[in-house]
Design an enzyme around this catalytic site. Structure first.
Site, short mmCIF file in Angstrom:
data_model
loop_
_atom_site.label_atom_id
_atom_site.label_comp_id
_atom_site.label_asym_id
_atom_site.label_seq_id
_atom_site.Cartn_x
_atom_site.Cartn_y
_atom_site.Cartn_z
N HIS A 281 43.00 39.95 36.25
CA HIS A 281 44.40 39.75 36.67
C HIS A 281 44.44 39.23 38.08
O HIS A 281 43.48 39.34 38.85
CB HIS A 281 45.18 41.08 36.59
CG HIS A 281 44.70 42.11 37.56
ND1 HIS A 281 43.56 42.86 37.37
CD2 HIS A 281 45.20 42.50 38.78
CE1 HIS A 281 43.38 43.68 38.40
NE2 HIS A 281 44.35 43.46 39.27
N ASP B 46 47.13 39.91 41.36
CA ASP B 46 48.07 40.99 41.66
C ASP B 46 49.52 40.48 41.68
O ASP B 46 49.80 39.37 42.15
CB ASP B 46 47.74 41.61 43.03
CG ASP B 46 46.40 42.36 42.98
OD1 ASP B 46 46.03 42.84 41.90
OD2 ASP B 46 45.74 42.45 44.04
N HIS C 65 40.72 39.03 39.52
CA HIS C 65 39.69 40.04 39.75
C HIS C 65 39.71 41.08 38.64
O HIS C 65 40.69 41.21 37.88
CB HIS C 65 39.84 40.68 41.13
CG HIS C 65 41.20 41.25 41.40
ND1 HIS C 65 42.27 40.47 41.75
CD2 HIS C 65 41.66 42.53 41.35
CE1 HIS C 65 43.34 41.23 41.91
NE2 HIS C 65 43.00 42.50 41.68
N ARG D 192 44.29 49.56 49.74
CA ARG D 192 44.63 48.14 49.61
C ARG D 192 45.91 47.79 50.36
O ARG D 192 46.92 48.47 50.20
CB ARG D 192 44.80 47.77 48.14
CG ARG D 192 44.95 46.27 47.92
CD ARG D 192 45.23 45.94 46.48
NE ARG D 192 46.66 45.92 46.22
CZ ARG D 192 47.20 45.91 45.00
NH1 ARG D 192 46.43 45.93 43.93
NH2 ARG D 192 48.49 45.87 44.84
O1 LIG Z 1 39.43 48.69 42.73
C1 LIG Z 1 39.15 47.50 42.72
O2 LIG Z 1 38.02 47.06 42.89
C2 LIG Z 1 40.24 46.48 42.55
C3 LIG Z 1 41.45 47.08 41.92
C4 LIG Z 1 42.56 46.09 41.85
O3 LIG Z 1 42.81 45.48 40.86
C5 LIG Z 1 43.33 45.84 43.08
O4 LIG Z 1 43.12 46.49 44.10
O5 LIG Z 1 44.18 44.94 43.04
FE LIG Z 2 44.36 44.01 41.30
#
Ligand SMILES: O=C(O)CCC(=O)C(=O)O
Ligand SMILES: [Fe+2]
Length: 308
Positions: free
Chosen positions: A100, A102, A261, A276
């Site tokens: 996906h 984000d 990702h 994040r």
């Molecule tokens: O935990 C991760 O490595 C990525 C998770 C994810 O999709 C994000 O943080 O947007």
């Molecule tokens: Fe993500």
């Protein structure tokens, strides 16, 4: 004077490690921020190791690239609402193991995300990124021609609604109406073409029947679903990917317009905790949409140069 960074590409497709930078104080150094932005555009995801920085510094660094998003569903950091806490892995398996980009369910999807590893298992819990510019470039010409002019719907409930009751799902849908974006998007800074459908949030083409006007009856749906599955499958091609092995204090910074990702879910019930910050982007422009193309930057085939 433009600042030169020490940049080490880690896969031919995308991804580079940046050495010799301290992100605790980077926000106060505009020349450094500009150099990091150029490295991001060129390599699409950049990695920084050994960044034992505060949550406030992560927010300040992210804010140097634009306004920050407050996520409506994911858990927020108690002191910094702009930071998402990802640690579901310790309670139940995490579910970001689907390719996906984000927040494509927003009218203005994220431009970038900055993810810091606080704690992770000694092995497992890697993240994979795919270069969706390269994925577009490698499509057969007739598929490219079919995709340009197509639009698709993106829906928050497609991924985040899974745990909800039907009523809560409807409520989520009312609060965040699904969004239509072009299937081939133009990158707002580099002018590159991007394959812009993702398995996490894209539900269906919105104008397939107009585009394929000579198809009849049930063939529409069959054809459209086959094309969508084929486009989704591009992100899963190893030739378009880089895979990061995390350590505590590693930061990954990705261009969310040009990449997708996938967080590998192979470590449950081990603990993996991440923070994040997400930078808000602009509206997504398609190939046929108005507005002059931005000046293209230097070629972005990133692996040929050791220093950018
Ligand atoms: O935990 C991760 O490595 C990525 C998770 C994810 O999709 C994000 O943080 O947007
Ligand atoms: Fe993500």
């Amino acid at each position: 004077m433009p600042r030169t960074l020490s940049v080490e590409p880690v896969s031919p497709a995308l991804g580079a490690e940046i050495h010799g930078v301290d992100l605790e104080t980077a926000a106060a150094d505009p020349a450094l921020i500009a150099a990091i932005r150029q490295a991001l555009l060129r390599h699409k995801v950049i990695f920084f190791r050994d960044q034992d920085i505060s949550a406030a510094a992560q927010v300040a660094f992210a804010r140097s690239f634009g306004e920050l998003e407050v996520h409506p569903v994911l858990r927020r950091h108690p002191e910094h609402a702009e930071l998402v806490v990802l640690d579901r892995g310790s309670h139940r398996p995490a579910n970001e193991n689907i390719f996906h980009a984000d927040t494509t369910w927003r009218e203005r999807p994220s431009m970038a995300s900055i993810l810091r590893c606080v704690e992770c298992p000694p092995v497992g819990g890697d993240t994979i990124w795919s270069n969706m510019v390269l994925a577009y470039e490698r499509l057969p010409d007739r598929v490219k021609a079919m995709c340009e002019g197509l639009y698709a719907m993106h829906d928050i409930a497609h991924s985040f609604g899974g745990d909800y009751s039907p009523e809560k799902r409807r409520q989520l849908g009312r609060e965040f109406p699904r969004q239509e974006h072009p299937v081939v998007a133009i990158h707002s800074e580099t002018g590159e073409k991007i394959l812009f459908v993702n398995q996490g949030f894209t539900t269906h083409f919105s104008n397939y029947t107009q585009k394929r006007e000579r198809s009849i009856g049930a063939d529409f749906a069959l054809e459209a679903n086959r094309l969508m599955d084929y486009l989704f499958a591009q992100a899963a091609q190893p030739e378009f990917q880089v895979r990061l092995r995390w350590k505590p204090n590693t930061i990954a910074f990705w261009d969310n317009r040009a990449t997708q990702h996938y967080a590998v879910q192979d470590y449950y019930p081990a603990v993996r905790r991440m923070l994040r910050a997400t930078v808000i982007g602009g509206t997504v422009r398609g190939v046929g949409d108005a507005e002059a193309a931005p000046a293209a930057l230097a070629p972005s085939r990133h692996a040929v140069e050791a220093v950018a």
